[in-house]
Design an enzyme around this catalytic site. Structure first.
Site, PDB file in Angstrom:
ATOM      1  N   SER A 108       0.792  -1.237   0.088  1.00 43.22           N
ATOM      2  CA  SER A 108       0.055  -0.179   0.040  1.00 43.22           C
ATOM      3  C   SER A 108       0.917   1.208   0.092  1.00 43.22           C
ATOM      4  O   SER A 108       1.811   1.458  -0.871  1.00 43.22           O
ATOM      5  CB  SER A 108      -0.845  -0.069   1.200  1.00 43.22           C
ATOM      6  OG  SER A 108      -2.106   0.977   1.080  1.00 43.22           O
ATOM      7  N   HIS A 131      -7.621  -6.037  -0.006  1.00 42.54           N
ATOM      8  CA  HIS A 131      -6.297  -4.827   0.259  1.00 42.54           C
ATOM      9  C   HIS A 131      -5.328  -5.626   1.069  1.00 42.54           C
ATOM     10  O   HIS A 131      -4.056  -5.325   0.681  1.00 42.54           O
ATOM     11  CB  HIS A 131      -6.506  -3.560   0.295  1.00 42.54           C
ATOM     12  CG  HIS A 131      -5.594  -2.602   0.417  1.00 42.54           C
ATOM     13  ND1 HIS A 131      -4.830  -2.420  -0.654  1.00 42.54           N
ATOM     14  CD2 HIS A 131      -5.084  -1.792   1.260  1.00 42.54           C
ATOM     15  CE1 HIS A 131      -3.919  -1.270  -0.484  1.00 42.54           C
ATOM     16  NE2 HIS A 131      -4.081  -0.914   0.568  1.00 42.54           N
TER      17      HIS A 131
END
Length: 256
Positions: free
Chosen positions: A86, A234
């Site tokens: 991320s 994610h």
């Protein structure tokens, strides 16, 4: 000087692990232990305004990449591989573009080299809704966060950065500074091409790497490979650690 806090384990070729927004170096702990067992020198990093690293008024990616470069110089590392998830993936990409001689290979977890329109409004609302010094337990904090954040997984992820200290409960990230720097965090500025090997790992259910970003990935990382982990979002490294670790291990073995 921005001296990043880090944890080191194992011996061998150096690999830096960089966590995402609201995290800390422990987030990639399963991967760190796995790679250290494969005879790599693993350096897990707290990013700026996270964990025990310095607080900073800026979090643009040029500054964050410079902080990584400074850490490598401190540790006498002239070349390494970097794995980032991320926001940490963006830091890794910026470091590779700005200091290509430093980075031999790159693994990017579920993020693309683009500016996003995502927002963490609910997360910031939850984090700002109470003073952690006023709570008595971690479950108190989760109950208060739940008033703003529906996803239990997101709440559990945030609570990993809630520490019980001598001064009481406190977050290990600087909420106010992260909010002020948020546009820099979701933004992106291309610093050049990275000509070495690069692996992007996407979570099937995540919208952080989608087809419209393929051109940006290809332009900036012409040797990029893409792998997808089915049935995950994610936080793919936490949801499917065995698969994430295996993909990372196989890629690094091939390219360093």
């Amino acid at each position: 000087m921005l001296n990043l806090h880090y944890k080191e384990q194992g011996q061998g070729y150096p690999i830096l692990l960089i966590h995402g927004l609201f995290g800390s170096l422990s987030n990639l702990g399963i991967l760190a232990k796995h790679l250290a067992g494969l005879s790599y020198r693993v350096i897990s990093v707290d990013t700026l305004n996270h964990g025990l690293s310095p607080r900073s008024e800026s979090m643009n990616y040029q500054l964050q990449a410079k902080a990584v470069k400074t850490l490598c110089e401190k540790l006498d590392i002239s070349q390494c591989a970097i794995v980032g998830h991320s926001m940490g993936g963006k830091i890794a990409m910026a470091t590779a573009q700005l200091y290509p001689d430093l980075v031999s290979a790159l693994v990017v977890g579920d993020i693309a080299p683009v500016a996003y329109q995502h927002n963490h409004t609910a997360v910031f609302s939850g984090l700002k809704s109470f003073d952690p010094k006023d709570i008595k337990s971690r479950s108190d904090a989760e109950s208060l966060l739940a008033e703003h954040i529906q996803e239990a997984g997101v709440r559990q992820f945030l609570l990993k950065s809630l520490a019980n200290t001598k001064q009481g409960w406190q977050w290990l990230f600087n909420i106010e500074q992260l909010a002020l720097c948020y546009n820099s965090i979701i933004g992106w500025e291309q610093f050049g091409q990275f000509e070495h090997a690069c692996l992007f790992i996407k979570g099937e259910n995540s919208d952080y790497i989608v087809s419209k970003y393929q051109q940006s990935v290809g332009q900036q990382f012409p040797k990029a490979e893409l792998k997808m982990i089915a049935g995950t979002g994610h936080w793919l490294h936490a949801e499917k650690p065995a698969i994430f670790n295996r993909l990372t291990e196989q890629f690094l073995a091939k390219h360093i």
